[in-house]
Design a protein around this motif. Sequence first.
Motif, short mmCIF file in Angstrom:
data_model
loop_
_atom_site.label_atom_id
_atom_site.label_comp_id
_atom_site.label_asym_id
_atom_site.label_seq_id
_atom_site.Cartn_x
_atom_site.Cartn_y
_atom_site.Cartn_z
N ASN A 12 -2.90 3.98 -10.13
CA ASN A 12 -3.30 4.53 -9.55
C ASN A 12 -2.20 6.03 -8.67
N LEU A 13 -1.01 4.91 -8.47
CA LEU A 13 0.54 5.71 -8.54
C LEU A 13 0.54 7.23 -9.47
N ASN A 14 -0.42 7.10 -10.45
CA ASN A 14 0.15 8.07 -11.25
C ASN A 14 -0.47 9.85 -10.88
N ILE A 74 9.44 -1.43 -5.68
CA ILE A 74 8.66 -2.31 -6.60
C ILE A 74 7.20 -1.33 -5.61
N ASN A 75 6.38 -0.25 -6.02
CA ASN A 75 5.16 -0.11 -4.99
C ASN A 75 3.93 -1.15 -5.84
N PRO A 76 3.65 -2.32 -5.90
CA PRO A 76 2.53 -2.89 -6.50
C PRO A 76 1.17 -2.52 -6.46
N ILE A 102 3.48 3.55 0.50
CA ILE A 102 3.26 5.05 1.21
C ILE A 102 2.80 5.19 2.33
N SER A 103 2.24 3.99 2.66
CA SER A 103 1.31 4.14 3.27
C SER A 103 1.10 3.18 4.56
N ASN A 104 1.33 3.51 5.70
CA ASN A 104 1.35 1.63 6.62
C ASN A 104 -0.03 0.59 6.44
C1 DQA Z 1 -0.34 1.77 -1.57
C2 DQA Z 1 -0.68 0.50 -0.39
C3 DQA Z 1 -2.31 -0.41 -1.37
O1 DQA Z 1 -2.83 -0.94 -0.42
C4 DQA Z 1 -3.50 0.60 -2.46
O2 DQA Z 1 -3.86 -0.45 -3.15
C5 DQA Z 1 -2.40 1.95 -3.40
C6 DQA Z 1 -0.35 2.04 -2.94
C7 DQA Z 1 0.53 2.42 -0.75
O3 DQA Z 1 1.55 2.83 -1.21
O4 DQA Z 1 0.93 2.46 0.79
O5 DQA Z 1 -2.79 1.98 -4.96
O6 DQA Z 1 0.73 0.13 -2.43
#
Ligand code: DQA
Length: 145
Positions: A12-14, A74-76, A102-104
């Motif tokens: 979903n980061l796309n 990595i942002n998994p 990206i988010s807390n």
């Molecule tokens: C995320 C936080 C995750 O909980 C979420 O599922 C994401 C993005 C973030 O970058 O804040 O897709 O990794």
Amino acid sequence: MARDVLILNGPNLNMLGTRQPEVYGAETLDDVARSCAGLAAELGLTTEFRQTNHEGELVTWVQEARKGAEAIVINPAAYTHTSVALLDALLAFEGVVIEVHISNIHKREAFRHHSYVSSRADAVIAGCGTEGYLLALRRVATLLG
Ligand code: DQA
């Protein structure tokens, strides 16, 4: 010595920039990739920036990093909270690992508070917006010396 860094992004980061902008901001993933490339050049790092919606592909990329990369940023995304497979792949990687959100995640729903990846990560950055990727690269540069 080569200072190759793999920057990996999960599902979903796309959609960054249009997906819940109140949570993730207005920048697109292409914007983030451009900023990372710019800073990496300044820091003397060579980066490759990738995104996938598939857990197995993320695992394969981490496995491949064993051959060439000194560090993984990595942002998994959602796999943070679910993927033992990703943790196992990261445990087999001997370089630096920085986890970025990206988010807390600790300020959000309880199911986001646990990360499988954090037990392997050398550092965890959460809640700094997309700037977190740049902070991660600076940390990589410090650790690689
Ligand atoms: C995320 C936080 C995750 O909980 C979420 O599922 C994401 C993005 C973030 O970058 O804040 O897709 O990794």
